[in-house]
Structure formats: C-alpha cells, structure tokens
Design an enzyme around this catalytic site. Structure first.
Site, PDB file in Angstrom:
ATOM      1  N   ASP A   1       0.869  -1.354   0.027  1.00 54.96           N
ATOM      2  CA  ASP A   1      -0.104   0.029  -0.091  1.00 54.96           C
ATOM      3  C   ASP A   1       0.955   1.155   0.116  1.00 54.96           C
ATOM      4  O   ASP A   1       0.625   2.111  -0.870  1.00 54.96           O
ATOM      5  CB  ASP A   1      -0.808  -0.068   1.381  1.00 54.96           C
ATOM      6  CG  ASP A   1      -1.904   1.198   1.415  1.00 54.96           C
ATOM      7  OD1 ASP A   1      -2.563   1.490   0.447  1.00 54.96           O
ATOM      8  OD2 ASP A   1      -1.698   1.969   2.295  1.00 54.96           O
TER       9      ASP A   1
ATOM     10  N   GLU B   1      -2.234  -5.301  -3.436  1.00 48.90           N
ATOM     11  CA  GLU B   1      -1.179  -4.619  -2.642  1.00 48.90           C
ATOM     12  C   GLU B   1      -0.084  -5.538  -2.060  1.00 48.90           C
ATOM     13  O   GLU B   1       0.969  -5.033  -1.995  1.00 48.90           O
ATOM     14  CB  GLU B   1      -2.019  -3.663  -1.583  1.00 48.90           C
ATOM     15  CG  GLU B   1      -2.728  -2.533  -2.070  1.00 48.90           C
ATOM     16  CD  GLU B   1      -3.786  -1.904  -1.155  1.00 48.90           C
ATOM     17  OE1 GLU B   1      -4.150  -0.949  -1.316  1.00 48.90           O
ATOM     18  OE2 GLU B   1      -3.826  -2.514  -0.025  1.00 48.90           O
TER      19      GLU B   1
END
EC number: 3.1.26.3
Length: 244
Positions: A61, A133
C-alpha cells in the site's frame, strides 16, 4: 516425500505459474506465496508455519501510494495539492486494485480459509484489493522499486489514462443512484461508522447499505470523500454480480 511436502511443492509450482503468466520476476517464490495467503487460511493452519499477507499488504500500500504519487507529481507539474490528492485516490482505491487483481486472476491462486471460500472470497473486492497490494509488496522486496513501479503503472494504466483525460473527480453517489434506480425498493443509506483524529485532521469511515445489506465502506478526510469512496465500492460490487 510426505503428503505435506508434496502439497507444498505443488503449491509453489502453482505460484510460480502465476508469476510466469503475469511476467512477475521472482527470486524468492515464498514471498509471493505469502502475498497470496489470506489471514483466514493462516488462522485455520495454526499448527503450521504459515504467514498471511497482511504485512506485505501494508508495505505494498505504501509503495503503491509512492509510485502513483510520484507519477502524478511529475506528469502534472502545475497541479495543486488538492487535485493531486483526488487523482491519486481515484487510482489507488480498493475497487481499482481489485479490478487489476481480477484481470490477472489473482483470486484463483489465493489460499483462503473454508469460510471465506464458501462465502465468495475469491471475488470479494476487499480481498482482491488487499492481495494486489500484497503482491506489490512482495515484488518490491524481491526486486526493487523500479520493478515494482513498472508493475503498478502497467496494471493501473486504465485509471491513469482516465486521470490524463481529466476524469478523476467523479460523482459516484449519483452513478450508484442511477445504477439501482431500476429497483423500485432500492434504499441507499450512508452511515458514519467511525472517525479518528482531531477536528482539523479527522479521518472518517462511511458505510453504505442498500436495502439493509452492507455494500462497502469508504474512508476519507470528510463525509463527502468517504461517501464517494463507499459508493464507488458499492458500484464495483454490483458490477461483479452482487444482488440488491
């Protein structure tokens, strides 16, 4: 060779095929295996040394934010901070990540617990977005920033092209209303479920329900931003077959 060792070897071959099919350079196959392991699977196999993908998701992320932020900063040198922030949010949101993940069939390679498997976890926006992610995190650790950036910018091209065209500050609440208006009894509601931080720097979580069913959540610096993100997730779920 024991059954467990055979299954482990087969699993790593599956992950290697996933990497080859998607042109993901792999040095440490176990990192990618971890990226494709949901916490529900790890919880069901506590007697084994199995790591879930939450830490890699956290790292991925951060890398995703940096790569897209850098791209926008260099691509639009005259844009103010507000435009950059909204544009970045449109490209790195969970529905966008989930759509990218679905395109290279990441759900087919996920290790899920039985409950998640039975409840449709392989197509759930949150699980796919988190896995995307986590894969980014694995690629970054296993290679370098440049390799991770190429992977991200390649898969997010559709969303970055929309930003180039100026289509990033979208009214997803209106889109959702139009999408569900064919259902006479469609009752869309937005509810703040959590907020954190001081008034000048608050983060708000908004839940959206349609006819009493949860259809997603959104997080933002104000209610409007959080509601827009919740509506976008709801649209993604409806487009993937969720029933009202």
């Amino acid at each position: 060779m024991s059954h467990a060792e055979t299954r482990r070897k087969e699993r790593l071959e599956e992950v290697r095929k996933f990497a080859e099919d998607n042109n993901i350079p792999v040095q440490n196959i176990q990192l990618l295996n971890t990226a494709l392991t949901h916490t529900s699977y790890a919880n069901e196999h506590k007697g084994e040394v199995i790591h879930d993908n939450e830490r890699l998701e956290f790292l991925g992320d951060a890398v995703l934010d940096l790569v897209v932020g850098e791209y926008l900063f260099l691509r639009f040198p005259t844009w103010p901070e507000g435009n950059l922030t909204r544009a970045k949010a449109s490209a790195v949101c969970k529905p966008a990540c989930a759509e990218c993940a679905a395109k290279f069939h990441i759900g087919d390679y996920m290790r899920l617990g039985r409950g998640e498997e039975m409840s449709g976890g392989r197509t759930r926006v949150s699980i796919l977005g988190d896995a995307f992610e986590a894969v980014i995190g694995a690629i970054y650790l296993d290679n370098n920033y440049e390799v991770a950036a190429r992977f991200i910018l390649g898969h997010l091209k559709k969303y970055l092209d929309l930003i180039d065209e100026g289509n990033y500050d979208h009214d997803y609440k209106t889109d959702l209303q139009e999408l569900v208006q064919k259902h006479k009894e469609a009752d869309i509601r937005y509810e703040v479920v959590r907020d954190e931080g001081p008034d000048h720097d608050k983060t708000i979580w908004m839940k959206i329900t349609i006819n009493g069913k949860d259809f997603g959540t959104g997080m933002g610096k104000n209610k409007k931003e959080a509601a827009q993100k919740a509506a976008r997730e709801a649209i993604s779920r409806l487009q993937k077959g969720a029933q009202i």
